[in-house]
Each structure stands twice: as C-alpha cells, then as structure tokens.
Design an enzyme around this catalytic site. Sequence first.
Site, PDB file in Angstrom:
ATOM      1  N   GLU A  49       0.814  -1.224   0.000  1.00 33.03           N
ATOM      2  CA  GLU A  49       0.000   0.000   0.000  1.00 33.03           C
ATOM      3  C   GLU A  49       0.847   1.274   0.000  1.00 33.03           C
ATOM      4  O   GLU A  49       0.397   2.320  -0.469  1.00 33.03           O
ATOM      5  CB  GLU A  49      -0.972   0.011   1.181  1.00 33.03           C
ATOM      6  CG  GLU A  49      -2.106  -1.012   1.072  1.00 33.03           C
ATOM      7  CD  GLU A  49      -1.743  -2.379   1.614  1.00 33.03           C
ATOM      8  OE1 GLU A  49      -0.544  -2.609   1.931  1.00 33.03           O
ATOM      9  OE2 GLU A  49      -2.657  -3.227   1.728  1.00 33.03           O
ATOM     10  N   PHE A 111     -11.408  -6.825  14.279  1.00 26.84           N
ATOM     11  CA  PHE A 111     -10.379  -7.341  13.385  1.00 26.84           C
ATOM     12  C   PHE A 111     -10.049  -6.291  12.318  1.00 26.84           C
ATOM     13  O   PHE A 111     -10.959  -5.769  11.668  1.00 26.84           O
ATOM     14  CB  PHE A 111     -10.862  -8.640  12.720  1.00 26.84           C
ATOM     15  CG  PHE A 111      -9.881  -9.186  11.716  1.00 26.84           C
ATOM     16  CD1 PHE A 111      -8.611  -9.604  12.116  1.00 26.84           C
ATOM     17  CD2 PHE A 111     -10.212  -9.267  10.372  1.00 26.84           C
ATOM     18  CE1 PHE A 111      -7.703 -10.083  11.193  1.00 26.84           C
ATOM     19  CE2 PHE A 111      -9.298  -9.743   9.446  1.00 26.84           C
ATOM     20  CZ  PHE A 111      -8.037 -10.163   9.849  1.00 26.84           C
ATOM     21  N   GLN A 112      -8.802  -5.992  12.155  1.00 26.26           N
ATOM     22  CA  GLN A 112      -8.289  -4.999  11.190  1.00 26.26           C
ATOM     23  C   GLN A 112      -8.883  -3.610  11.399  1.00 26.26           C
ATOM     24  O   GLN A 112      -9.160  -2.887  10.446  1.00 26.26           O
ATOM     25  CB  GLN A 112      -8.501  -5.478   9.745  1.00 26.26           C
ATOM     26  CG  GLN A 112      -7.679  -6.730   9.450  1.00 26.26           C
ATOM     27  CD  GLN A 112      -7.579  -7.089   7.994  1.00 26.26           C
ATOM     28  OE1 GLN A 112      -8.520  -6.872   7.242  1.00 26.26           O
ATOM     29  NE2 GLN A 112      -6.449  -7.661   7.607  1.00 26.26           N
ATOM     30  N   LYS A 161     -17.449  -0.409   6.424  1.00 28.76           N
ATOM     31  CA  LYS A 161     -17.950  -1.409   5.475  1.00 28.76           C
ATOM     32  C   LYS A 161     -19.470  -1.329   5.313  1.00 28.76           C
ATOM     33  O   LYS A 161     -20.002  -1.474   4.209  1.00 28.76           O
ATOM     34  CB  LYS A 161     -17.524  -2.807   5.931  1.00 28.76           C
ATOM     35  CG  LYS A 161     -17.900  -3.856   4.916  1.00 28.76           C
ATOM     36  CD  LYS A 161     -17.146  -5.140   5.100  1.00 28.76           C
ATOM     37  CE  LYS A 161     -17.595  -6.140   4.046  1.00 28.76           C
ATOM     38  NZ  LYS A 161     -16.854  -7.376   4.118  1.00 28.76           N
ATOM     39  N   MET A 475      24.500   8.579   1.245  1.00 27.12           N
ATOM     40  CA  MET A 475      24.407   9.915   1.828  1.00 27.12           C
ATOM     41  C   MET A 475      24.731   9.894   3.316  1.00 27.12           C
ATOM     42  O   MET A 475      25.394  10.806   3.836  1.00 27.12           O
ATOM     43  CB  MET A 475      23.003  10.503   1.598  1.00 27.12           C
ATOM     44  CG  MET A 475      22.879  11.940   2.038  1.00 27.12           C
ATOM     45  SD  MET A 475      24.109  13.009   1.262  1.00 27.12           S
ATOM     46  CE  MET A 475      23.178  13.670  -0.104  1.00 27.12           C
TER      47      MET A 475
END
Length: 561
Positions: A49, A111-112, A161, A475
């Site tokens: 993502e 959940f999630q 949802k 760097m």
Amino acid sequence: MKLTGAQILMKALKEEGVETIFGYPGGAVIEIYDALSQTDIEHVLVRHEQGAVHAADGYARAKGQVGVCLVTSGPGATNTVTGIASAYMDSIPIVIITGQVPTSLIGNDAFQEVDIVGITRPCTKHNYLVKNIDDLAKTVKEAFYIASSGRPGPVLIDIPKDITTSKTIYKAPEKINLKSYNPTYNPNLKQLAKVVSLIKEAKKPVIFAGGGIILSKASEELRELAYYANIPVTTSLMGLGAFPGTHPLWLGMLGMHGTFRANMSIAECDLLLAIGVRFDDRVTGRTDAFASKAKIVHVDIDPTSIHKNINVHVPVVGDCKATLCQLNKMIKQQIPDKNFPDSKTWIDTIQEWKKTTPLAYDQKDIIKPQYVIEKLYEVTKGQAIITTEVGQNQMWAAQYYHYDSPNHFITSGGLGCMGFGLPAAIGAQKARPDKLVVDIAGDGSIQMNIQELATAVQHCLPVKIVILNNGYLGMVRQWQQLFYERRYSCTRMEFAPDFVKLAEAFGAVGFRTSKPEEVVSILQQGIAINKPVIMDFIVEKEENVYPMVPAGKALTEMLLV
Ligand SMILES: Cc1ncc(C[n+]2csc(CCOP(=O)(O)OP(=O)(O)O)c2C)c(N)n1
C-alpha cells in the site's frame, strides 16, 4: 434509484474525472472493489500500500491532477502513512480512500480496525470518517476540492464497510462551499505595487522559485517575469523544472547541495523574490545569514508559511499564477521599455562564479555517478520524466540532469522518503504513457519498494530504473566521512541482491556494468526496450555530493571538495 455506498463512491469518483486508481483490496473494501469492476476506471494493483500512495503521488505530479488510491482497513491503511506524509510535506493533491470496520464495531478493537483518521490527522490536509451514507457523495466532492485547491495536499476518506453496502439515492451538491476554508487566490495590489518598486530599484535581484510554481502551473508566468526583467532564477528541489535548466539566467538549485553560484547569489542579492517556497531548512542553511543583504518578497497561497521560517519584508498571499500574471502586467505597464537598472554587473558576477566554481567531478577508471546522470541526460535529450529515490542519487539527479519543463522531476522533497522513486515512476508512467520515465536510485533505496517491479510488469508500464550502486547508504556514509571521522557505522550494504537476476525474476530486463565506456550503450539499450528495465551501474564507492553546506551553517560556508 437507490445505489449502494460502493456504487455511490464510484459515481462520485467518475464525476471528479477519475480514470485511474492505485490500490490493494481487502475485506473492508471488497464491496468497493466489486463496484469498481463495474466501471471503466482503471485499477493498478500495487504490491504494497505504500506503493499505492507514492504511485498516486507520482501520477498527480506528472499529470497535474488529483491522484487516487484505495486500500483496506487496518494494515492496509497503516501502510499508507509514509506515502501520505510525503505527499503532505510536498503539497501533492491526492485522495486516499481507506476501508473501515462496520460502524457498529468502531472502537471495539475489531479485526483490522485502526483509527486511521486519528493516525493521519497531522499528515493530511483534511480527513473524514463517513458515518452516514447520505454524506458520502458530498464528502468525496469536498475531498477532491480540498486536495486540489489552495495549497494542495492529501485528503483521506475512511469508509466503514456497512456504509459501502447500505443504499441511498445519490445526491451531491453542485458547488462546494466551506465556511472555514476559503483560499486567497488574488494578491493584494498594494503589496504588488511595493514589489514593482523594489524590482525597479534592485541592482542584484534573484528569483527563488519553488514547488508552488509547478503546483499552480505558473512556469510560463515565471519565465515571463525573469526574461522581461532579466532576473536570474534559482529553485528549491521541488521547484526544478519551473524554470528552464538550460537558460543563461538559470543559477542551478539552491541549498545544502545547491550550486556555488546559487548559494552565493542568495548571500549577495539585494532583492529576493521568493515565490511558492516554504524556506525549508535544507534550503536556507543558517537562517540569520540567509539573504541577509536583501529585501525579501514572499509570495505564497498559504498564509501560515509566511514569516514561518524566514521573516520577510513584503508578504503577498496569493496563488503563484494569479500573482505573477498581475505582477507581469504591472511591471510592463510601469516599466515599458525594459528600463531596468543595468543588471550587467550582477549577471557578470554570477557568470564568474559559474566559471570559477562549477559543478565538477573527475571521470577516470571507475564509473562516477555524476557521469551516469550526465549521460542519461544526453541520451534522453533531457526529455525524460525523472523520479528519484533519496540520498546522493537524488542530489546528483537534481544537479546533473537539467529540467526544462515542469512536472518532469518527481522526488520526495520534504519527507525525503527512500522507496519513493519506483512507485512514483509507475504512477508517472500511468499518467504519461507517451513519456520515458526513469527512476534514479541508490542500491539501498531501491530495495525498499522493489516489489513494485511486479506492478510495473503486470501493468505493462515500461519504467526504467538506473541504480547508482555504491555498496553504501551513500548519503549517510558521506556524513559519517565528513563529520564522524569516517566511522561507517552500519552504512555498508554488505549484501545486495543481483539486480540483473532480480529484474529477470520479476519479468523485467536487467543490465549491469562497472565500465565507464559501457555506460552510454547500456543506457541506450535499456531505454530502447519497451519493458521495465533495471540498469545497475557499479559506481565509485566513496564519491561525495558537492557542494555541501554542513547542517546549521550559512549557505556561503560550502564544502567544495
Ligand atoms: C525511509 C527512509 N529511511 C532512512 C532514511 C535515511 N537516509 C537518507 S539517505 C540514506 C541513504 C540512501 O542510500 P542509497 O539508497 O543507497 O542511496 P545513495 O545515498 O547511496 O545514493 C538514508 C538511509 C530515509 N531518507 N528514508
């Protein structure tokens, strides 16, 4: 007719002209993905993502439009945070749609479930949790408006949802009217009159342009001002391409790794026209020494950026394009014969700085990273869209490739986020299929989002990756060499994959060389292939980026070798 929330979302996105979404599905957005499959909106399936957000960012910058990404709740949402923070710091207009657990479960540690609105509050321009399906269409319209207006930035919409599955009639307002958000586009004319007088009087003027010029599509107006009044121009990293990198008035980039002449010009100028910049610390060096002999004009659409890092004499709140249009008109009216004080001495001084202290490196037996970028510039005739990773590769890409047009240099400027370049290149390639898109990378950074090579292959996006492979986190190693007595603590990349085999394993093409005489032919071959290609250049291990202004020092205190 009633539509589901997922269908309403699609309709609202279509109304905003969305053609492409970068995303990754999951349980909380399954209904949205189902509705998406019934539209002609294209979806680019990333592999992480973070890649979706950077790709939306690259898309937005290459196209000059809002980029969109779609992810699921919980880990899908948290994986976007780095990309959002990068877009926020660079003022890039993107809309991030996250799935959320059903409203009845919010706060239950379902959940999630994560509070992505809470998590992203400090790194979004605005964010929403949609609690009522009747607000959904309006929220999408507002989100696009906020992302793309004023000082642009990322806006997140979190959609539970149950909102995606329940139904209502689609209704969105004709126009967005937000009481507490009204960006000022048109500048105050009295302030502009002061600017005109300062330009008339100045003997050593400099324009310092930033990303605001590119975001407001004002490069034409910037050029008009510089050419008419014969004022040299420097830019921040974010402003590269706002002014042609091949024009005699071009000073090169400013700041920590700016050119000698750009940094000296700031120190010596008597008028600094700072337009669409935010005076980042990487640009200013020690602030009390920054443009200390100059009257400073600051044009910015965001009033909170004025006087934030640097105190200025003439603040002008306004859109860069609207302001420059007006300023150009006033200058031409008041100084019709280009009757400016003779700027020849000033331009001669700058030319002398350029002659005595140019950007330089010495190409011998081992490939110099700067040489690869110079050859890339020649082979591509300066026409490629360049994205970068972060580190030395990013600075050499800024110094040695010359950008004549805006929206051609795409980099994580403010956040300095390694792993940005490849997904951003994918987004840019999707936005500009007609263009050659090249990610200039370090061997460290490219490993951060290398999985997106699969995205490029799957979606036939023939991005090119040029790895400046120095075997170090270069760097950081440079800082350790210069300021920590060469104690290279944990910056040696003792193991790296075989990038040629890795490219092949992903279905892409790989090349490698350590010979200077092969650089051009590998670039030519790689660019000619209509597939994603990795070109792995084994370069001088301990090459440094110069000039370098050590942190906290004045711009004139440059290390030159
Ligand atoms: C996500 C992230 N982690 C750490 C850093 C700190 N950092 C800045 S530059 C750099 C080294 C980058 O190494 P490499 O990609 O090999 O590029 P090079 O400097 O050698 O060109 C590091 C670790 C960062 N900018 N971003």
